[in-house]
Design a protein around this motif. Structure first.
Motif, PDB file in Angstrom:
ATOM      1  N   LYS A 171       0.832  -1.198   0.000  1.00 38.13           N
ATOM      2  CA  LYS A 171       0.000   0.000   0.000  1.00 38.13           C
ATOM      3  C   LYS A 171       0.867   1.249   0.000  1.00 38.13           C
ATOM      4  O   LYS A 171       2.047   1.211   0.345  1.00 38.13           O
ATOM      5  N   GLN A 172       0.263   2.345  -0.389  1.00 35.07           N
ATOM      6  CA  GLN A 172       0.920   3.650  -0.427  1.00 35.07           C
ATOM      7  C   GLN A 172       0.032   4.618   0.342  1.00 35.07           C
ATOM      8  O   GLN A 172      -1.187   4.641   0.156  1.00 35.07           O
ATOM      9  N   VAL A 173       0.635   5.426   1.218  1.00 29.26           N
ATOM     10  CA  VAL A 173      -0.104   6.408   1.992  1.00 29.26           C
ATOM     11  C   VAL A 173       0.240   7.797   1.458  1.00 29.26           C
ATOM     12  O   VAL A 173       1.415   8.157   1.362  1.00 29.26           O
ATOM     13  N   ILE A 174      -0.786   8.551   1.100  1.00 30.29           N
ATOM     14  CA  ILE A 174      -0.616   9.905   0.577  1.00 30.29           C
ATOM     15  C   ILE A 174      -1.191  10.878   1.598  1.00 30.29           C
ATOM     16  O   ILE A 174      -2.389  10.829   1.908  1.00 30.29           O
ATOM     17  N   GLU A 175      -0.330  11.743   2.140  1.00 29.67           N
ATOM     18  CA  GLU A 175      -0.769  12.766   3.094  1.00 29.67           C
ATOM     19  C   GLU A 175      -1.034  14.061   2.328  1.00 29.67           C
ATOM     20  O   GLU A 175      -0.192  14.519   1.557  1.00 29.67           O
ATOM     21  N   ILE A 176      -2.193  14.648   2.537  1.00 29.31           N
ATOM     22  CA  ILE A 176      -2.555  15.907   1.883  1.00 29.31           C
ATOM     23  C   ILE A 176      -2.636  16.968   2.976  1.00 29.31           C
ATOM     24  O   ILE A 176      -3.460  16.855   3.887  1.00 29.31           O
ATOM     25  N   PRO A 177      -1.791  18.012   2.932  1.00 30.25           N
ATOM     26  CA  PRO A 177      -1.697  18.969   4.036  1.00 30.25           C
ATOM     27  C   PRO A 177      -2.842  19.973   4.144  1.00 30.25           C
ATOM     28  O   PRO A 177      -2.833  20.810   5.033  1.00 30.25           O
ATOM     29  N   GLN A 178      -3.817  19.920   3.259  1.00 24.88           N
ATOM     30  CA  GLN A 178      -4.965  20.816   3.347  1.00 24.88           C
ATOM     31  C   GLN A 178      -6.227  20.060   2.975  1.00 24.88           C
ATOM     32  O   GLN A 178      -6.180  18.909   2.588  1.00 24.88           O
ATOM     33  N   VAL A 179      -7.352  20.737   3.071  1.00 26.64           N
ATOM     34  CA  VAL A 179      -8.636  20.128   2.737  1.00 26.64           C
ATOM     35  C   VAL A 179      -8.889  20.339   1.245  1.00 26.64           C
ATOM     36  O   VAL A 179      -8.877  21.467   0.763  1.00 26.64           O
ATOM     37  N   VAL A 180      -9.071  19.236   0.522  1.00 28.29           N
ATOM     38  CA  VAL A 180      -9.329  19.289  -0.914  1.00 28.29           C
ATOM     39  C   VAL A 180     -10.518  18.387  -1.233  1.00 28.29           C
ATOM     40  O   VAL A 180     -10.911  17.559  -0.415  1.00 28.29           O
TER      41      VAL A 180
END
Length: 132
Positions: A82-91
């Motif tokens: 698996k790959q975890v993608i962190e998004i630093p804002q609300v999109v």
């Protein structure tokens, strides 16, 4: 003598009924007052594949509480990979690139200020145009 026994039984019943449950709320009030409120989950997760190997994930956010601060997408290729993608804002959308032409399971989380994750919204998509 019978009347005295009934009177004592009645008085005891009334005392038990009026005093025994009076402070029951105090037993769990601490838990009710300190229930954490987590960020709400996304809704209506969907995807479009603009070209082979790419998927644009889209979702709706209903956050009347303004608790959502960041987001996380978990891309599962297999049960162990698996790959975890962190998004630093609300999109409300994110494009995942470099995917193989197979089905992937996607989990989208919202995260509050304290790092608490929402309930994941999970869908399976294939990064092939027309086969979302």
């Amino acid at each position: 003598m019978k009347r005295l026994t009934y009177a004592i039984a009645l008085v005891c019943t009334l005392l038990l009924a009026t005093t025994s449950c009076e402070d029951m709320d105090d037993n769990y009030r601490e838990y009710l007052d300190n229930i954490p409120t987590y960020a709400p989950a996304v809704r209506n997760l969907r995807a479009v594949s603009p070209e082979p190997g790419n998927l644009t994930l889209m979702w709706d956010i209903v956050d009347d509480t303004h608790l959502i601060k960041t987001m996380r997408i978990v891309v599962k290729k297999t049960a162990t990979e698996k790959q975890v993608i962190e998004i630093p804002q609300v999109v409300t959308e994110y494009t995942v690139t470099g995917l193989e032409l197979q089905g992937y399971e996607f989990e989208v989380f919202t995260i509050d200020d304290f790092g608490n994750l929402s309930i994941p919204v999970t869908e399976t998509f294939t990064p092939i145009p027309g086969r979302e």
